[in-house]
Design an enzyme around this catalytic site. Sequence first.
Site, PDB file in Angstrom:
ATOM      1  CD  GLU A   1      -2.080  -1.126   3.102  1.00 33.37           C
ATOM      2  OE1 GLU A   1      -1.734  -0.209   3.866  1.00 33.37           O
ATOM      3  OE2 GLU A   1      -2.787  -2.074   3.446  1.00 33.37           O
TER       4      GLU A   1
ATOM      5  CE  LYS B   1       5.717   5.166   6.772  1.00 37.60           C
ATOM      6  NZ  LYS B   1       5.455   6.534   7.173  1.00 37.60           N
TER       7      LYS B   1
ATOM      8  CG  ASP C   1       4.305  12.635   4.846  1.00 39.88           C
ATOM      9  OD1 ASP C   1       4.408  12.300   6.047  1.00 39.88           O
ATOM     10  OD2 ASP C   1       5.078  13.428   4.289  1.00 39.88           O
TER      11      ASP C   1
ATOM     12  CE1 TYR D   1      -2.491   2.574   9.196  1.00 35.04           C
ATOM     13  CE2 TYR D   1      -2.705   4.329   7.587  1.00 35.04           C
ATOM     14  CZ  TYR D   1      -2.274   3.880   8.818  1.00 35.04           C
ATOM     15  OH  TYR D   1      -1.633   4.738   9.645  1.00 35.04           O
TER      16      TYR D   1
ATOM     17  CE  LYS E   1       9.541   6.206   6.086  1.00 37.58           C
ATOM     18  NZ  LYS E   1      10.359   7.043   6.927  1.00 37.58           N
TER      19      LYS E   1
ATOM     20  CB  CYS F   1      34.941  16.013  27.327  1.00 34.38           C
ATOM     21  SG  CYS F   1      33.226  16.483  27.568  1.00 34.38           S
TER      22      CYS F   1
ATOM     23  CB  CYS G   1      33.805  17.941  31.802  1.00 33.61           C
ATOM     24  SG  CYS G   1      34.324  16.338  31.170  1.00 33.61           S
TER      25      CYS G   1
ATOM     26  CB  CYS H   1      33.473  12.605  27.697  1.00 33.51           C
ATOM     27  SG  CYS H   1      33.599  13.304  29.342  1.00 33.51           S
TER      28      CYS H   1
ATOM     29  CB  CYS I   1      31.084  14.955  31.970  1.00 30.57           C
ATOM     30  SG  CYS I   1      30.703  15.749  30.396  1.00 30.57           S
TER      31      CYS I   1
END
Length: 689
Positions: free
Chosen positions: A121, A123, A125, A232, A320, A414, A417, A432, A438
């Site tokens: 079927e 799809k 939106d 559906y 898709k 990082c 931190c 990190c 952190c």
Amino acid sequence: MLFDFSFEDAKTKYKKLVAEIHRHDELYHTEDNPEISDAAYDQLRLELLELEEKFPQLVTDQSPSKTVGAKVASGFKTIRHAIPMLSLSNAFEDQDVIDFVGRVKKFLNIADSEPLSIVTEPKIDGLSCTLRYEHGKLLFAATRGDGAEGEDITENVKTIRDVPQTLPSDVPDILEVRGEIYMRKAEFLELNQHQESKGEKIFANPRNAAAGSVRQLDSNITKTRPLRFFGYALGEVSAPIADTQDGIRKKLKSFGFAQAEPIAVCENVDELLAYYHKVEVERPDLPYDIDGVVYKVDRLDLQERLGFVARAPRWATAHKFPAEQAVTILKDIKIQVGRTGALTPVAELEPITVGGVVVSRASLHNEDEIIRLDVRIGDHVVVQRSGDVIPKVVSVVFEKRLPNAANYIYPTTCPACGSHAVREEGEVVRRCTGGLICPAQAVERLKHFVSRNAFDIEGLGAKIIEEFYADGLIKTPADIFMIEVRDKGSLTPLRVREGWGDLSVKNLFASIEKRRSISLEKFIYALGIRQIGESTAKRLATTYETISKFITEMDAAQDKASDQYATLLNIEDIGASVANDLLDFFAEPHNKEVVSDLLEQITVTDYKPVRVSNSPVAGKTVVFTGSLVKMTRAEAKAKAESLGAKVAGSVSAKTDYVVAGEDAGSKLSKARELNLAVLSEDQWLELIG
Ligand code: IVH
């Protein structure tokens, strides 16, 4: 406070408020990316109304109080779905479709060469909706929400012409029809022209227009919007209406539900792909937007055997259409720190419209991806967006590279931190090492804690968590539940903060209060322990059943020679690595403190085994061994779990049943040694009926 304003002050304040509301409307409707909670938004609108009341001369036609497309307040009741509303797994490439069919056949033990009917079927939106009919009358309509509960949109849905209010007399007493609310492309354009001529909000695309119209608090407004509905699927039904997906479709059509076209029943992958390409060509001429096609195993008995994983059925997938792309400039690369310390590069882009949505950030995945793409700040890059997936940078337009563009050096510390960020051998992720010190990790853990599938605290979104963390209001999860009490004695209570007021504060406190009780599985998931996702959290909850048992067992399991460690490893899908992350979490005194502080504030409800009526195996521990003939191991396990049994990987004194197929080996001998109940495959099938 307002009454002290001079007109000039009011004008400045009013302009600021209008701009702010417009910005939030835009973020909410066009970008689907709200920055503030619904409560905080409502507060802004309330302030606007108060100002307008005092200074009516400020009001213009463009005022947000006059526009109807604006975001609605979260004033809908919630409705718990009798059967969860699932989403779909995605396929993008042909190979993903081959894999989907392969997985289904393997699960069902159907030979690759045998045909298998699959319904296809478009799809749609739009936004999914469930309609509950009792004795042929529309009782209520609800949005999907988080899948378990949605919003009551009955009054608005009653205004949709395509939705029958009554059904023929021979329908089952209970019949839930699921489908998509959408807007046709031509009618959407007309609506926008109309909106524009009246100086009202323009919608970015039909999906946004449909969503905005359904979420109106005033159904008189919804009534003026050209909404439509395709049915559906089914939710709860008191009696079956068909035995195939195609049969359901035909029945729904006969009940008066419109059906999206084209549909087909395919027998193999080639037919599926031929359908996909046909629809892809027809797509621009279809009267409504679609973002792919959906494949569903036709026979309902097979659908039932296949069941679902986490949030999506095994028996369906969405294929898709290729993503839309656009070229823009990479302004910067920002490094985000996740809750487990993972550093993730994010591309900051010159804003660009991709497939109708403005994109200003995109994913760059990880360090290796930056090297693979050879992407540098200042480059022109191709950005790709497909449906609801996060946009990503897919390539660099090298011809446009500036001569001085420098290689991007990935940080080894990082950014939040300053701790070392290390990449373990064989890992793609750099992490990190700051752990508990952190701040970025702490904030991300809190965001995860309040997120939808965890504590689901409405009105405590990501931005607010960041703000409250920075201001020291919330440092650990327990603080969330103390915020109201502390606010009472505070010199700077929440209601005086910018963007907040009595109403939004009251709403926030109420939504926190609502979450003082939580199920064990959600609680475990909410802790945000590395590698413990929803499925694993659920398995842990099934095994330990109560929070106190879970915690004592985690303590005892720190000793790798203990029975408790063996029990942990015995849980399906928990191997040494997952067990390590779990035990590391509980070995850390700070984490234990976080958990015990939290437990002083909330109640964790015991795990309730699925009490499937007539299930003789609910709560029992089962081990499958040897090769099964009537079904695959995967199907046997899924079935046992759906009947409330726990499936274990190895035999112990705690095992209730050992199901021995052909050529069972050491597990069978161990079962005999321990004098356990050993069943043949047939005996097992007889037991579970
Ligand atoms: S079936 C259990 N069929 O896509 C499966 N969904 O990405 C239930 N959707 O939540 C969904 N067209 O809102 C199905 N023909 C179609 C659909 C469809 C659009 C939506 C639906 C679902 C989402 C998943």
